[in-house]
Design a protein around this motif. Structure first.
Motif, PDB file in Angstrom:
ATOM      1  N   ILE A   4       0.832  -1.199   0.000  1.00  0.00           N
ATOM      2  CA  ILE A   4       0.000   0.000   0.000  1.00  0.00           C
ATOM      3  C   ILE A   4       0.868   1.251   0.000  1.00  0.00           C
ATOM      4  CG2 ILE A   4      -1.629   1.366   1.360  1.00  0.00           C
ATOM      5  CD1 ILE A   4      -2.876  -1.201   2.289  1.00  0.00           C
ATOM      6  N   LEU A  79      -7.967  -4.844   2.767  1.00  0.00           N
ATOM      7  CA  LEU A  79      -7.342  -3.590   2.345  1.00  0.00           C
ATOM      8  C   LEU A  79      -8.380  -2.538   1.972  1.00  0.00           C
ATOM      9  CD1 LEU A  79      -4.414  -4.805   0.070  1.00  0.00           C
ATOM     10  CD2 LEU A  79      -4.251  -3.813   2.338  1.00  0.00           C
ATOM     11  N   THR A 130      -5.237   3.250  -4.975  1.00  0.00           N
ATOM     12  CA  THR A 130      -4.224   2.275  -4.557  1.00  0.00           C
ATOM     13  C   THR A 130      -4.859   1.083  -3.857  1.00  0.00           C
ATOM     14  OG1 THR A 130      -2.507   3.951  -4.345  1.00  0.00           O
ATOM     15  CG2 THR A 130      -2.208   1.948  -3.084  1.00  0.00           C
ATOM     16  N   THR A 131      -5.744   1.337  -2.923  1.00  0.00           N
ATOM     17  CA  THR A 131      -6.343   0.222  -2.188  1.00  0.00           C
ATOM     18  C   THR A 131      -7.230  -0.640  -3.089  1.00  0.00           C
ATOM     19  OG1 THR A 131      -8.127   1.659  -1.413  1.00  0.00           O
ATOM     20  CG2 THR A 131      -6.259   1.340   0.059  1.00  0.00           C
TER      21      THR A 131
END
Length: 143
Positions: A4, A79, A130-131
């Motif tokens: 991450i 996540l 991103t996640t």
């Protein structure tokens, strides 16, 4: 967690480089933004393909570019919980992002700092993307 941080740093860096390229354009026309974005994206894609070729990971990159929810199992989807507070924060800032989309002069006339709002927007979008990309992969129709 390392993925991450690494992905977020490079997503943010890539976005800031793109914004710097847009700031240095001689012609300030709206049509150049998507054209430069397409060129910049293809340059980054070719660099990714080159490094994947050098590391013999072309097949892994190709599979990852076809994002799906089929590989999500317990321990992999958690996540996405990181993005929930960020999405709420982005929702709260949505009106300011809309104002910033009207242009720098319009934003300053309404008493907002254009650069600050733009940077907050870029950071929030980088964290969210991103996640999601680390969990699901790149979904081509959303890319």
């Amino acid at each position: 967690m390392q993925q991450i941080v690494f992905s977020f740093a490079f997503a943010l860096l890539g976005t800031f480089v793109f914004m710097q390229i847009l700031d240095r354009i001689k012609f300030k026309d709206v049509i150049f933004v998507p054209l430069i974005g397409i060129m910049y994206g293809n340059i980054l894609s070719s660099n990714t393909t080159f490094f994947a070729y050098e590391a013999d990971l072309i097949q892994n990159i190709s599979a990852w570019l076809m994002g799906s929810f089929t590989l999500i199992m317990s321990g992999r989807y958690e996540l996405l919980y990181i993005s929930i507070p960020v999405v709420i924060l982005a929702y709260l800032y949505a009106n300011k992002f809309t104002v910033a989309g009207m242009g720098e002069d319009f934003t300053k006339n309404l008493g907002l700092s254009y650069k600050l709002v733009l940077n907050i927007c870029l950071v929030l979008a980088s964290i969210i993307s991103t996640t999601v990309v680390l969990t699901v992969g790149i979904i081509p129709f959303l890319d």
